[in-house]
Design a protein around this motif. Sequence first.
Motif, PDB file in Angstrom:
ATOM      1  N   GLN A 525      -5.175   4.713  11.068  1.00 60.71           N
ATOM      2  CA  GLN A 525      -5.651   3.341  11.259  1.00 60.71           C
ATOM      3  C   GLN A 525      -5.316   2.469  10.056  1.00 60.71           C
ATOM      4  O   GLN A 525      -4.906   1.301  10.204  1.00 60.71           O
ATOM      5  N   LEU A 526      -5.461   3.017   8.843  1.00 61.68           N
ATOM      6  CA  LEU A 526      -5.140   2.254   7.639  1.00 61.68           C
ATOM      7  C   LEU A 526      -3.652   1.916   7.581  1.00 61.68           C
ATOM      8  O   LEU A 526      -3.271   0.797   7.221  1.00 61.68           O
ATOM      9  N   ARG A 527      -2.825   2.881   7.929  1.00 61.48           N
ATOM     10  CA  ARG A 527      -1.369   2.650   7.917  1.00 61.48           C
ATOM     11  C   ARG A 527      -0.993   1.577   8.941  1.00 61.48           C
ATOM     12  O   ARG A 527      -0.174   0.708   8.669  1.00 61.48           O
ATOM     13  N   HIS A 528      -1.604   1.666  10.099  1.00 62.62           N
ATOM     14  CA  HIS A 528      -1.310   0.683  11.138  1.00 62.62           C
ATOM     15  C   HIS A 528      -1.748  -0.714  10.689  1.00 62.62           C
ATOM     16  O   HIS A 528      -1.015  -1.697  10.876  1.00 62.62           O
ATOM     17  N   GLU A 529      -2.919  -0.806  10.102  1.00 64.05           N
ATOM     18  CA  GLU A 529      -3.437  -2.108   9.672  1.00 64.05           C
ATOM     19  C   GLU A 529      -2.506  -2.745   8.637  1.00 64.05           C
ATOM     20  O   GLU A 529      -2.233  -3.947   8.698  1.00 64.05           O
ATOM     21  N   LYS A 530      -2.008  -1.939   7.714  1.00 63.88           N
ATOM     22  CA  LYS A 530      -1.103  -2.447   6.687  1.00 63.88           C
ATOM     23  C   LYS A 530       0.197  -2.953   7.306  1.00 63.88           C
ATOM     24  O   LYS A 530       0.688  -4.040   6.982  1.00 63.88           O
ATOM     25  N   HIS A 531       0.734  -2.164   8.243  1.00 60.26           N
ATOM     26  CA  HIS A 531       1.988  -2.559   8.892  1.00 60.26           C
ATOM     27  C   HIS A 531       1.801  -3.807   9.751  1.00 60.26           C
ATOM     28  O   HIS A 531       2.649  -4.709   9.734  1.00 60.26           O
ATOM     29  N   TYR A 532       0.699  -3.849  10.495  1.00 60.56           N
ATOM     30  CA  TYR A 532       0.484  -4.974  11.395  1.00 60.56           C
ATOM     31  C   TYR A 532       0.355  -6.286  10.610  1.00 60.56           C
ATOM     32  O   TYR A 532       0.877  -7.323  11.026  1.00 60.56           O
ATOM     33  N   LYS A 533      -0.302  -6.224   9.470  1.00 61.39           N
ATOM     34  CA  LYS A 533      -0.466  -7.423   8.646  1.00 61.39           C
ATOM     35  C   LYS A 533       0.889  -7.950   8.198  1.00 61.39           C
ATOM     36  O   LYS A 533       1.141  -9.171   8.220  1.00 61.39           O
ATOM     37  N   TYR A 534       1.785  -7.049   7.813  1.00 65.44           N
ATOM     38  CA  TYR A 534       3.111  -7.485   7.360  1.00 65.44           C
ATOM     39  C   TYR A 534       3.950  -8.005   8.529  1.00 65.44           C
ATOM     40  O   TYR A 534       4.517  -9.108   8.471  1.00 65.44           O
ATOM     41  N   VAL A 535       4.051  -7.222   9.604  1.00 61.28           N
ATOM     42  CA  VAL A 535       4.941  -7.572  10.715  1.00 61.28           C
ATOM     43  C   VAL A 535       4.498  -8.874  11.389  1.00 61.28           C
ATOM     44  O   VAL A 535       5.331  -9.703  11.760  1.00 61.28           O
ATOM     45  N   SER A 536       3.198  -9.075  11.516  1.00 58.17           N
ATOM     46  CA  SER A 536       2.701 -10.265  12.215  1.00 58.17           C
ATOM     47  C   SER A 536       2.894 -11.536  11.398  1.00 58.17           C
ATOM     48  O   SER A 536       2.953 -12.637  11.956  1.00 58.17           O
ATOM     49  N   THR A 537       2.983 -11.409  10.087  1.00 55.21           N
ATOM     50  CA  THR A 537       3.172 -12.605   9.237  1.00 55.21           C
ATOM     51  C   THR A 537       4.641 -12.834   8.881  1.00 55.21           C
ATOM     52  O   THR A 537       5.017 -13.942   8.509  1.00 55.21           O
TER      53      THR A 537
END
Length: 856
Positions: A525-537
């Motif tokens: 979940q932590l890895r996904h959250e980090k990736h999602y924050k980058y990709v979405s911005t």
Amino acid sequence: MVSRSYSNLLELASGEAPSPSFSRMSRQIPRIMTVAGIMSDIDDDGSESVTSDPSSSSAHRDRIIIVANQLPIKVQRKSDNSKGWTFTWDDNSLLLQLKDGLGDEDVEFIYVGCLKEDIHPNDQDEVSQILLETFKCVPTFLPPDLFSRYYHGFCKQQLWPLFHYMLPLSPDLGGRFNRSLWQAYVSVNKIFADRIMEVINPEDDFVWVHDYHLMVLPTFLRKRFNRVKLGFFLHSPFPSSEIYKTLPIREELLRALLNSDLIGFHTFDYARHFLSCCSRMLGIPYESKRGYIGLEYYGRTVSIKILPVGIHMGQLQSVLSLPETEAKVAELIKQFPDNGKTMLLGVDDMDIFKGISLKLLAMEQLLLQHPEKKGKVVLVQIANPARGKGKDVKEVQDETYATVKRINEMFGEPGYDPVILIDQPLKFYERIAYYVVAECCLVTAVRDGMNLIPYEYIICRQGNEKLDKVLGLEASTPKKSMLVVSEFIGCSPSLSGAIRVNPWNIDVVAEAMDSALVMAEPEKQLRHEKHYKYVSTHDVAYWARSFLHDLERTCKDHVRRRCWGIGFGLSFRVVALDPNFRKLAMEHIVSAYRRTTTRAILLDYDGTLMPQNSIDKKPSSKTLEIIKKLCRDKNNMVFIVSTRRRDTLDEWFSPCEKLGIAAEHGYFVRMKRDEEWETCVPEVECNWKQIAEPVMHLYTETTDGSVIEYKETAMGWCYEDADPDFGSCQAKELLDHLESVLANEPVTVKSGSNCVEVKPQGVSKGLVAKRLLSSMQEKGMSPDFVLCIGDDRSDEDMFEVITSSIDGPSIAPRAEVFACTVGRKPSKAKYYLDDTVEIVRLMQGLASVAEQMVPV
């Protein structure tokens, strides 16, 4: 707003007003020759090179012309089998997506590129009109044979493998260089330039060229419009210099790219390789200024942009919300999770660089090492059709089918196939559904430009409320995703939470697959959250905005520069200089010499009278004869101002008895051969050499090709023969090291051309110029003619002194003053000459005049 189109370059060059203006809503493209062929000569008529008056330029940003191999258009024949065509936007095209997020209604986009279907020549004018009026697209029509040689020949069989690090060591490995295919490539780029010319307003429009298919297009555009605002983005990798230098047309491609204003790359590695190639093959260094990397190229600054492309968030989220997507997700849940199976997913094109077979071997290794996963883990491999043709594609297909068959026969059982290969085209929503259900996404390409598959996977795993219900998740449940990505793909550096692997190491990839499956849920979940924050911005809109912002910043000084083109063919480049900086004409200076009576002439030696790359550094008999002729006139004060030792200069110029010499940056000065040497500053102790010498020795031992140059009052570390990248790196480190250890010594540490030098404080060539002018003033012979020529940073001190003395007492009123640098580059000098050959020719001309004027 009305934009102009320069369709007739000869008319524009003659200063006549271009004919019809193009309205914003409907532009008429003039008829052009729509059947293209190979050109016998890539040079255009010189009259087509346009140098516009800066005062006519407009700062208003009107349009952006997007140029790529293919238009973002889908083409279909009308269903009733009539001659007509149906055109629709291709929503999956990056070129279309990049403008969606800009939200700037004042900016108009025009697209230039090829269509995916062959249009008969009789229909091409009509199709051009429809596409321009309806879609603002300008189609580039290529004969099938020419397109095949350009795209399937040069692009896909020669450039594409090499840019992915594949050397053509044998005819079976990629394609050997074929000059006829290269000529087809150049011809197609020329045709693209012709199409752009029909719609461009060069003073206002920005042009953004995409990818390796059009790498020489910047040269054709720059030749026609010297101030064109031009950006280029490379979507593929750029190979290391060791790979790239094997390309026979390596310099032509580099120089063509340098005709852009801004060059973009996905990663620092790709940019670093390009910069290294420019340094090693063209001798062009780069530097970072306030965070921006730039190369100085004939007075123009070419900026380098490093930013990976992103995905279209809006499009993905809209597809995730489709009922079809929900239905497909529900179907896949029944097929996999509900049957106790965990899905691993791979999505790749069927080509040699995507590493599909390596991924399959890793899956086989996983099942061998972890037998308990048999029947529980499934690898779904979606294989998209290859974009190119050839034997290599067939080999990849055969190997993939054989490997899948072997693995399924070895580990399969009724109702369970460990590998499911989908080699039929999937609809976009179907692929999205596989992303949503997959526990882990595997991207094991051995070399890839960007690869947006991991980004798409992350956004799909974030999902939405409707998909959460289908998946049986609570609204507050944290999302999770796992990525196993190759180190050799462009998106790898931006995915710090992914498990990065060397795809060639099958055991490591298998271990990564196992780690992704057994990793604790909170960490997923932590890895996904980090990736999602980058990709979405950092989506495609962010990428486009950032690139265009930098392009605008890079081009803002165009209007203030004087521009003109030099060179032939693909060696063409534009010189852009300050309006007050001009070439020193022989007629101008000879005329000034004749009109004047008292003259001061200051000449640098290395790089000015003697070429830098010359092995024998002694002055030629011709050079000595020129200096002697100039010195014969008693009203002339001629000085050689050099960084060399005084004993060396004394020996070399001993035949010139009336020549003044300044050695070691002017520390030692002698007005004539028979006079004593004097010092420009108080004599200093050189105890600091005991500190500096061991440091320089250390760098000499560790930098092959470097040497220490010993002088009486100075020391230099020269790396002209060292590897340019390593030598430059070591020079920066040595500069810091010496500044640190010599902080309390009365010396200055300076970086010069391929050299780091330590010299006494206060010593400069500017002091020599001051001393010479003061000495002449004291003798009552203030010069009314001053000529100063040099080539490097140390000579800038002389230029500054003589230009600042124009209104002072040391120079006669209304004196003729010529500060001249070697090469067209930023300088305090007002004049330039191209090289040492021109300088010697100039001095020879002055010597001839001097000989005529001296009474017998």
